[in-house]
Design an enzyme around this catalytic site. Structure first.
Site, PDB file in Angstrom:
ATOM      1  N   ARG A 140       1.002  -0.713  -0.241  1.00 11.38           N
ATOM      2  CA  ARG A 140      -0.195  -0.053  -0.204  1.00 11.38           C
ATOM      3  C   ARG A 140       1.305   1.241   0.125  1.00 11.38           C
ATOM      4  NH1 ARG A 140      -2.006  -3.646   3.963  1.00 11.38           N
ATOM      5  NH2 ARG A 140      -3.938  -4.649   3.350  1.00 11.38           N
ATOM      6  N   LYS A 165      -1.978  -2.610   7.334  1.00  9.67           N
ATOM      7  CA  LYS A 165      -3.036  -2.017   7.612  1.00  9.67           C
ATOM      8  C   LYS A 165      -3.820  -3.007   8.604  1.00  9.67           C
ATOM      9  CE  LYS A 165      -8.116  -0.980   5.433  1.00  9.67           C
ATOM     10  NZ  LYS A 165      -8.909  -1.405   4.054  1.00  9.67           N
ATOM     11  N   HIS A 236      -1.663   2.389  -5.305  1.00 10.46           N
ATOM     12  CA  HIS A 236      -3.082   1.345  -5.090  1.00 10.46           C
ATOM     13  C   HIS A 236      -2.858   0.558  -6.212  1.00 10.46           C
ATOM     14  CE1 HIS A 236      -4.605  -0.206  -0.887  1.00 10.46           C
ATOM     15  NE2 HIS A 236      -5.608  -1.024  -2.054  1.00 10.46           N
ATOM     16  N   ARG A 239      -0.682  -1.504  -6.807  1.00  7.90           N
ATOM     17  CA  ARG A 239      -0.915  -3.196  -5.865  1.00  7.90           C
ATOM     18  C   ARG A 239      -2.002  -4.207  -6.407  1.00  7.90           C
ATOM     19  NH1 ARG A 239      -1.333  -5.311  -0.005  1.00  7.90           N
ATOM     20  NH2 ARG A 239      -3.589  -5.448   0.736  1.00  7.90           N
ATOM     21  N   HIS A 262      -3.898  -9.473   3.570  1.00 11.43           N
ATOM     22  CA  HIS A 262      -5.465  -9.249   3.661  1.00 11.43           C
ATOM     23  C   HIS A 262      -6.327 -10.395   4.249  1.00 11.43           C
ATOM     24  CE1 HIS A 262      -6.049  -8.244  -0.484  1.00 11.43           C
ATOM     25  NE2 HIS A 262      -6.224  -7.112  -0.133  1.00 11.43           N
ATOM     26  N   TYR A 271     -10.463  -9.968  -6.999  1.00 14.57           N
ATOM     27  CA  TYR A 271      -9.432 -10.043  -8.479  1.00 14.57           C
ATOM     28  C   TYR A 271      -9.544 -11.381  -9.407  1.00 14.57           C
ATOM     29  CZ  TYR A 271      -6.785  -6.592  -5.442  1.00 14.57           C
ATOM     30  OH  TYR A 271      -6.088  -5.255  -4.532  1.00 14.57           O
TER      31      TYR A 271
END
Length: 301
Positions: A140, A165, A236, A239, A262, A271
């Site tokens: 990120r 995150k 982003h 990414r 994640h 994705y």
């Protein structure tokens, strides 16, 4: 000589900051939470620790009337839930907050050729190296900005992400080509006296401060324009490209989940909707109809 007077921070705001520090929230998350709690306080016209359930209800109604986008409103809900639950110990107010369901847009993904053109269109080695980390390791923007020189583990070929995150730690991959580029940037940065062993990997205008996410966004946009890429891109996007290109190369989605950091597999599985090479490699059952029919016409005996 003018004396700088430090800006006073209210005890309530300091308590919010302390709770976020305990959980090792990133700078970007802390800034967003403080902003969103401040938005609620502005609506109230008084300290947010005096809020009632009716205040929370009226606030959400007003945000809807102002056509605040669903992702923005959900971000505000996350900030207020944390504030009510952790800072005020008022989970009853947190339960009154409602997240808005919305259709998630498919992310913009560049082709491999477009990524190569974008990286080549950067104006200096530092910018190229920073964007290459975003794509090559799937980081990120805030994670790229927070990297320090010591986070490069060349023996294990890893990048240590100390504050991802949610304050989570993880290891990101470090491809051989990316390591070579970072070593080149180290030599140039040392010669220019902006890189130090214990310093930021990508310093900002002053070597004691890191490159900001806003600067990274500007770098990506300027490079995409220079490369003649007509798509709307940001840090982003790189990414997104990392995850999509790995999926198209046949890498298991659970491995990609780990590399991206994640928490939920369904976030990574999203994705599959933009991995065009994966779709092209799938044979439709319609294609097998002719084969099945032909086999049925083969004479027996």
């Amino acid at each position: 000589m003018t004396t700088l007077v430090p800006i006073a921070v209210s005890p309530l705001r300091q308590r919010l900051i302390d709770e976020m520090d305990i959980r090792r929230f990133g700078r970007e998350t802390q800034r967003n939470y403080i902003r969103d709690v401040g938005r609620f306080a502005t609506f109230l016209g008084r300290s947010p620790d005096t809020a009632t359930a009716e205040d929370v209800r009226r606030f959400q109604i007003e945000q809807g009337e102002l056509d605040v986008p669903a992702p923005t409103m959900n971000a505000i809900v996350s900030a207020l839930r944390f504030f009510f639950t952790q800072t005020l110990d008022r989970p009853d107010l947190a339960r009154k907050l409602v997240r808005i369901r919305h259709e998630r847009k498919l992310p913009v993904v560049l082709s491999r050729d477009e990524v190569a053109r974008l990286l080549d269109a950067t104006t200096c080695l530092k910018h190229q190296a920073a964007l290459s980390v975003a794509y090559g390791a799937g980081l990120r923007a805030a994670e790229v900005a927070a990297l320090k020189v010591r986070d490069i583990d060349s023996e294990r070929m890893l990048l240590r992400v100390e504050r991802g995150k949610g304050g989570r730690y993880r290891n990101a991959m470090l491809p051989t080509g990316l390591l070579a580029l970072l070593r080149e940037w180290w030599r140039v940065g040392r010669r220019e006296r902006v890189l130090h062993v214990d310093g930021w990997l990508f310093p900002g205008q002053h070597y004691l401060k890191p490159l900001s996410t806003r600067q990274l966004h500007r770098i990506v946009v300027e490079a995409s324009v220079a490369a003649g890429i007509g798509k709307r891109v940001g840090p982003h996007t790189l990414r997104h490209c990392f995850a999509t290109h790995l999926l198209e190369d046949g890498i298991d989605v659970r491995i990609i989940q780990t590399l991206l950091g994640h928490a939920k597999l369904e976030t990574t599985a999203y994705y599959t909707q933009v991995a065009t090479r994966v779709l092209r490699n799938v044979t439709s059952p319609f294609e097998r109809l002719a084969t099945t029919a032909a086999e049925g016409r083969v004479p027996k005996g």
